[in-house]
Scaffold this motif. Structure first.
Motif, PDB file in Angstrom:
ATOM      1  N   ASN A  11       0.842  -0.914   0.016  1.00 13.30           N
ATOM      2  CA  ASN A  11       0.228  -0.082  -0.048  1.00 13.30           C
ATOM      3  C   ASN A  11       0.564   1.230   0.118  1.00 13.30           C
ATOM      4  O   ASN A  11       2.262   1.114   0.470  1.00 13.30           O
ATOM      5  N   GLY A  12       0.288   2.363  -0.100  1.00 15.14           N
ATOM      6  CA  GLY A  12       1.016   3.581  -0.145  1.00 15.14           C
ATOM      7  C   GLY A  12       0.423   4.838   0.115  1.00 15.14           C
ATOM      8  O   GLY A  12      -0.770   4.631   0.131  1.00 15.14           O
ATOM      9  N   PHE A  13       1.138   5.751   0.381  1.00 12.18           N
ATOM     10  CA  PHE A  13       0.326   7.414   0.760  1.00 12.18           C
ATOM     11  C   PHE A  13       1.316   8.249   0.023  1.00 12.18           C
ATOM     12  O   PHE A  13       2.496   7.964   0.050  1.00 12.18           O
ATOM     13  N   GLN A  67       4.376   0.638   1.476  1.00  9.52           N
ATOM     14  CA  GLN A  67       4.591  -0.284   2.417  1.00  9.52           C
ATOM     15  C   GLN A  67       4.427  -1.721   2.066  1.00  9.52           C
ATOM     16  O   GLN A  67       3.570  -1.709   1.228  1.00  9.52           O
ATOM     17  N   GLN A  76       8.390  -0.122   5.415  1.00  7.29           N
ATOM     18  CA  GLN A  76       7.787   1.005   4.900  1.00  7.29           C
ATOM     19  C   GLN A  76       9.020   2.152   4.655  1.00  7.29           C
ATOM     20  O   GLN A  76       9.816   2.406   5.386  1.00  7.29           O
ATOM     21  N   TRP A 122       9.727   2.233   8.599  1.00  7.04           N
ATOM     22  CA  TRP A 122       9.519   1.148   9.351  1.00  7.04           C
ATOM     23  C   TRP A 122      10.077  -0.120   8.815  1.00  7.04           C
ATOM     24  O   TRP A 122      10.179  -0.289   7.617  1.00  7.04           O
ATOM     25  N   TYR A 136       9.914  -4.074  10.445  1.00  2.58           N
ATOM     26  CA  TYR A 136       9.719  -4.806  11.473  1.00  2.58           C
ATOM     27  C   TYR A 136       9.413  -6.267  11.654  1.00  2.58           C
ATOM     28  O   TYR A 136       8.650  -6.607  10.381  1.00  2.58           O
ATOM     29  N   LYS A 155       6.935  -9.029  12.806  1.00  5.65           N
ATOM     30  CA  LYS A 155       5.730  -8.997  13.675  1.00  5.65           C
ATOM     31  C   LYS A 155       5.277 -10.463  14.158  1.00  5.65           C
ATOM     32  O   LYS A 155       5.211 -11.348  13.266  1.00  5.65           O
ATOM     33  N   ASP A 189       2.751   7.932  15.696  1.00  3.48           N
ATOM     34  CA  ASP A 189       3.207   7.006  14.517  1.00  3.48           C
ATOM     35  C   ASP A 189       2.696   7.252  13.135  1.00  3.48           C
ATOM     36  O   ASP A 189       2.882   6.462  12.358  1.00  3.48           O
ATOM     37  N   SER A 190       1.576   8.241  12.916  1.00  2.00           N
ATOM     38  CA  SER A 190       1.065   8.148  11.720  1.00  2.00           C
ATOM     39  C   SER A 190       1.197   9.800  11.315  1.00  2.00           C
ATOM     40  O   SER A 190       0.267  10.205  10.205  1.00  2.00           O
ATOM     41  N   VAL A 249       1.097  10.227   7.408  1.00  2.37           N
ATOM     42  CA  VAL A 249      -0.010   9.858   6.560  1.00  2.37           C
ATOM     43  C   VAL A 249      -1.114  10.974   6.628  1.00  2.37           C
ATOM     44  O   VAL A 249      -2.172  10.980   7.488  1.00  2.37           O
ATOM     45  N   ILE A 280      -4.142   7.928  -0.981  1.00  2.00           N
ATOM     46  CA  ILE A 280      -3.527   6.513  -0.508  1.00  2.00           C
ATOM     47  C   ILE A 280      -3.966   5.724  -1.787  1.00  2.00           C
ATOM     48  O   ILE A 280      -4.557   5.915  -2.389  1.00  2.00           O
ATOM     49  N   PHE A 314      -0.866   1.925   7.958  1.00  2.00           N
ATOM     50  CA  PHE A 314       0.477   2.326   8.023  1.00  2.00           C
ATOM     51  C   PHE A 314       1.201   2.357   9.177  1.00  2.00           C
ATOM     52  O   PHE A 314       2.293   2.693   9.298  1.00  2.00           O
ATOM     53  N   THR A 315       0.645   1.977  10.445  1.00  2.00           N
ATOM     54  CA  THR A 315       1.180   1.978  11.758  1.00  2.00           C
ATOM     55  C   THR A 315       1.400   0.659  12.287  1.00  2.00           C
ATOM     56  O   THR A 315       1.722   0.398  13.321  1.00  2.00           O
TER      57      THR A 315
END
Lengths: 413, 142
Positions: free
Chosen positions: A28-30, A69, A83, A100, A102, A104, A127-128, A131, A412, B97-98
């Motif tokens: 996905n993207g923004f 991302q 990301q 980012w 990570y 998970k 954290d956003s 966006v 987005i 996105f988080t």
């Protein structure tokens, strides 16, 4: 060169879904394209992490960003997410960076543990912040979001959700290291990277009906000195002020941040308020309190909103420890200069209020764009106490208020 | 409001007008193996806004969505969450996105949502009530 790297990454991302069969891949993207300018010559609006900011000649770069991302899901429990963003970096050049990355592990639906690079929840929307599509404002109020210059955690965090009666609770603890990136404004090129260690904290979020409440606390320790302070500290030590020299600058300084947030959103009307306080051990890193209140109302695709934000400097803006009058006459000019340097650093920030009005328009989605919004915002910034508020630069004797005009397009895809 | 609507639906059913009235209704469906007998709009809202990652009993969750172009999508979000489809999209963009969750899986039609829910014990979806059959269980009528 840097763009070529990101093109290769894009090509790899595009090919991956066809080559993977056992694992699931998604991306996905923004993006935000923005223009901003302010109406006072010589004044610059930016965070401490930026080389350049918004000034009277206008900029297309300050708010503009592209993020992409990709997530590889190995199983219901394990996934890896990266990301990357292309934006203007601390050194002032546009370029790609990993924001980012990570691994998970989600053993059960309501618990996830992540290791790698993440953005800790210092404030409600920390954290956003990139966006723009998800955020109310063109950019979050600097009076709160500008008081923590460290964003990216190299470490671990956990997300645990549970129900406390009718309240849905999310607990997010984190621990790791980081880096403070500061532009080298002396030469106008490159950046300093100061190590940050033992960064830990937790955010508790409770949701009940239309209300969301939040408490966040985090502390960290700077583990390097800002190179620009070396001469000042050496000179002070040489003149018998070793103790004062130790209490200047970044190295060893702890900067605990407490954050409280409250949101109300009934679908049509919404209100958001946050308060944050930054503690400090250093004379030249001010103790700050920031807060804001935003209210908005949705009328179909149009959402007007208004914000009032306040920044208060809680620490002294000058230092009285250097005894110039009682010093031997030959040392007085040097001590006077050092005293002025320390006071200059301690008073770099002054109280300010900002009053903002904005309008968000949700554009009907079309084609590959899953969502698009246009935002226009005017910020009226009033620095106080004869200082320049949170502006990073202002002409001598500046005591005016400043208007910042911004227009952004957020997508987005 | 909701009570009044349930009553009119009951009344319509009693009068044998069920199919007429039902065609305008949206139902939230789960797999027949799902222990949840009934869900409230508040519970469905929490799941579809990403604030609850599980069913109320703690069971794992797989959300199904309708296509963006389908009228039922906007109606569902308005009725279940009080938010427009665009607002919900902004919420899921933040969550995505988080790294805090994965948005609902977008499927093509009532039939696809029904097949998805019928084939996965963790699944939840919403369809027009006229499309309901024995392969799925209705957990909420909106």
């Amino acid at each position: 060169m840097r763009f070529r790297t990101s093109l290769i990454a894009l090509a790899v991302a595009a090919v991956l879904p066809s080559v993977s069969s056992a694992v699931e891949f998604s991306y996905n993207g923004f993006t935000t394209a923005g223009y901003s300018e302010l109406d006072e010559d010589g004044v610059v609006f930016k965070t401490t992490n930026d080389m350049d900011g918004i000034d009277s000649s206008g900029t297309f770069e300050y708010d503009s960003i592209i993020g992409l991302q990709g997530t590889v899901k190995f199983s219901d429990e394990w996934s890896f997410t990266a990301q990357g963003v292309v934006k203007r970096e601390t050194d002032g050049d546009f370029g790609p960076s990993v924001d980012w990355a990570y691994l998970k592990w989600q053993p059960v639906s309501n618990l996830a543990v992540r290791a790698g690079l993440t953005r800790p929840p210092t404030f409600m929307f920390s954290d956003s912040i990139y966006v723009g599509y998800s955020n109310i404002w063109v950019r979050p109020p600097l009076e709160v979001y500008g008081i923590s210059p460290v964003y990216q955690l190299a470490g671990v965090d956990a997300l645990w959700r549970t129900n406390l009666g009718p309240v849905r609770l999310t607990v997010q603890p984190y621990y790791g290291n980081s880096e403070l990136k500061l532009p080298n404004t002396t030469t106008g090129e490159g950046e300093y990277k100061l190590d940050v260690k033992d960064w830990y904290g937790v955010a508790l979020t409770g949701e009940y009906g239309s209300f969301t409440g939040r408490v966040g606390y985090g502390d960290k320790q700077y583990d390097d000195e800002h190179p620009g302070l070396a001469t000042l500290k050496t000179s002070l030590t040489a003149l018998g002020y070793a103790d004062l020299a130790n209490r200047l600058g970044m190295d060893g300084n702890k900067s605990p941040i407490l954050n409280l947030g409250l949101q109300y959103d009934n679908g049509t009307q919404f209100a958001v308020a946050e308060y944050a306080h930054r503690g400090t051990d250093s004379i030249t890193v001010p103790e700050l309190s920031g807060s804001y209140f935003t209210f908005g109302n949705r009328f179909g695709s149009f959402t007007p909103y208004a914000t009032v934000a306040m920044l208060n400097v809680d620490s002294a803006r000058s230092n009285e420890e250097i005894q110039i009058a009682s010093a031997p006459a030959p040392l007085r000019p040097a001590l006077t200069a050092l005293d002025a340097s320390i006071d200059g650093l301690a008073s770099a920030v002054s109280d300010q209020n900002t009053y903002s009005l904005g309008l968000r328009y949700d554009v009907p989605s079309f084609s590959v764009l899953k969502g698009a919004v246009v935002k226009a915002q005017i910020d009226h910034v009033e620095p106080k106490d004869g200082g320049k508020g949170f502006f990073s630069a202002a002409p001598a004797g500046f005591s005016d208020s400043v208007n910042i005009y911004s227009l952004t397009f957020d997508f987005i895809f | 409001m909701r009570i009044a609507k349930t009553h009119s639906w009951l009344l319509a059913s009693l009068l044998g007008l069920g199919s007429m009235s039902a065609s305008a209704d949206i139902v939230v469906i789960v797999n027949p193996k799902n222990p949840a007998a009934n869900l409230t709009a508040e519970q469905v809202s929490a799941m579809y806004l990403g604030t609850s990652a599980t069913f109320p009993d703690g069971g794992a969750l797989a959300l199904a969505d309708q296509p963006e172009s389908a009228g039922i999508r906007g109606d569902f979000y308005q009725k279940a969450t009080g938010r427009s489809a665009a607002q919900v999209k902004a919420t899921w963009a933040r969550i995505t996105f988080t790294g805090k969750g994965t948005p609902p899986k977008e499927l093509k039609s009532d039939a696809d949502v029904k097949a998805f829910v019928a084939g996965d014990a963790k699944a939840i979806g919403y369809i027009d009530s006229s499309a309901v059959d024995g392969s799925v269980k209705v957990a909420l009528k909106l």
